[in-house]
Design a protein around this motif. Sequence first.
Motif, PDB file in Angstrom:
ATOM      1  N   UNK A 107       0.826  -1.223   0.000  1.00  0.00           N
ATOM      2  CA  UNK A 107       0.000   0.000   0.000  1.00  0.00           C
ATOM      3  C   UNK A 107       0.857   1.268   0.000  1.00  0.00           C
ATOM      4  N   UNK A 109       3.043   1.851  -2.002  1.00  0.00           N
ATOM      5  CA  UNK A 109       3.276   2.199  -3.413  1.00  0.00           C
ATOM      6  C   UNK A 109       2.459   3.409  -3.830  1.00  0.00           C
ATOM      7  N   UNK A 110       1.317   3.575  -3.176  1.00  0.00           N
ATOM      8  CA  UNK A 110       0.437   4.692  -3.543  1.00  0.00           C
ATOM      9  C   UNK A 110       1.097   6.040  -3.253  1.00  0.00           C
ATOM     10  N   UNK A 113       2.863   7.016  -6.198  1.00  0.00           N
ATOM     11  CA  UNK A 113       1.957   7.540  -7.233  1.00  0.00           C
ATOM     12  C   UNK A 113       1.591   8.987  -6.907  1.00  0.00           C
ATOM     13  N   UNK A 114       1.316   9.248  -5.613  1.00  0.00           N
ATOM     14  CA  UNK A 114       0.885  10.599  -5.212  1.00  0.00           C
ATOM     15  C   UNK A 114       1.961  11.643  -5.494  1.00  0.00           C
ATOM     16  N   UNK A 357       8.666   2.689  -5.837  1.00  0.00           N
ATOM     17  CA  UNK A 357       7.430   2.810  -6.626  1.00  0.00           C
ATOM     18  C   UNK A 357       7.392   4.171  -7.327  1.00  0.00           C
TER      19      UNK A 357
END
Lengths: 375, 163
Positions: A107, A109-110, A113-114, A357
């Motif tokens: 989780x 990893x988000x 992305x952000x 990530x």
Amino acid sequence: MELVINFFHNTGFGLVTTGHLIMITVGLMFIYLGIAKHYEPLLLVPIGFGILMGNIPVFKGLGLGIYEKGSVLNYLYFGVRQGIYPPLIFLGIGAMTDFSTMLARPKLMLLGAAAQVGIFVTFLAALAIGFPANEAGSIGIIGGADGPTAIFLSAKLAPHLVGPIAIAAYSYMALVPVIQPPIMYLLTTKEERLIKMSDPRSVSKREKILFPIVAFLLCCFLAPAALPLLGMLFLGNLLKECLVADRLAQTARTALIDIVTILLGVTVGASTQADVFLTGKSIGIFCLGAASFMVATAGGILFAKLMNLFSKEKINPLLGAAGVSAVPDSARVVQLIGNREDPSNYLLMHAMGPNISGVIGSAIAAGVLWSFLLK
Amino acid sequence: MYGLKAISAANGWLITLAGISIVFSGLLVLSFFISNMEKAIRFLDKQKERIKHAKIKPVPELAKRKKKAKEDKRAEVTKVVWLSPEQVEVYNYYRWITERLGEPFSLQQLLEHAEKRGIRRPYYHLDMFLQMRLLYDAGGDQIGFYRWARDIEIELSEEKNEN
């Protein structure tokens, strides 16, 4: 006597301009930062020397300058122009990266992305101040904090800006320990910085082998333009994890990445010739680059705080700052700040997840921008 | 052109929205896959095990002989050691490395190879195998070099991790 004067006019002393001197100073500063301050020395030393090489005033037409067809530097620069070096660097990065911290706590990893929000916000800002779309995309990718990705995308979208964009990207990557901490302090409370993360689970070898294959297929089906970067990244990682191709992995993570780093550093440095580099656009690129780093850092931290509102297990929001993919510097900064608040809090291992990530996220973002903006 | 007009003219809003969505959905799908990968692997292992046990094959003459030889070999086994899945995995990697090194092998070399290949906690596992007597000193003029014990059989325990 006239012969001597003519000779003098053709030497560097005769041809030198203020621009050359400024760029030579910048080159020397890069070398100083690399050697004396240990800021990304593997990158700043070749880039700094490349800047010196590119800014020796030479008589145009002798076939010496990097932009002159047939010159040695021009041939070496081919790898930058055509986007050959960045995927080779990604191969080496893949072969030296252990994805297990990311696999243990997916989780996080988000956060990677952000942090890519910085890319797109900067893209919008660049458009707003009058850069054409292809240049705005190339400038935005500086926010990805990933040198090879920035060079790859600008070589595809705005080849004339490769020099300033690469220099901005690598300068800010080297300055991560200076840029990120104020934003981290500003956006987090002391209690949040003290949050301790639980130990990650152990990751089996089979998971590590399966991951690069599946991740490659998933990401490249979604953003096919990221294929050259992500393909090489995951191939390198598969070579490392499968155990049976150890010789190839060893070469990729040592000799190959070192050779390509030297060539990339020198040619990117040399591409900053004063007449090409010292323009108003370069100043704009540097300002936007700094802004994109800040927005990316803030994006990661704020998203971590948002996740804390919904999840039972709290995340230390400092980890969000590691979502910018300056591997491993931003993860180190997270460790440093966390450790400063509580010396028994070790965040480095956890920060590597969003950090890695972030690399994948910025490569996907580059692929997306490339496919939207290529004319 | 400058400002919001320039953004709209270059489809900036659309590209940004699409870009952020693609990056997020890509990493979201990937994180979902990763979080379920371990479960999927365990499920497949169980299925494999179940199929292996459930299959009743006709035993031809050659297979009978093979089975007998296997049973004879089993009879030689004096001890069964139960290992967690992680330990079995590391054990198999160590066996794989030592096949290439050849027996007897030096523990230092084994550890070097294990570290280079990113095997988890190589010292801890090697120490555990030594304590379980899965490895023994070759002795004689090969003192300091080790061999795998032949009279010990490895069985997988259901326990996920001992520590």
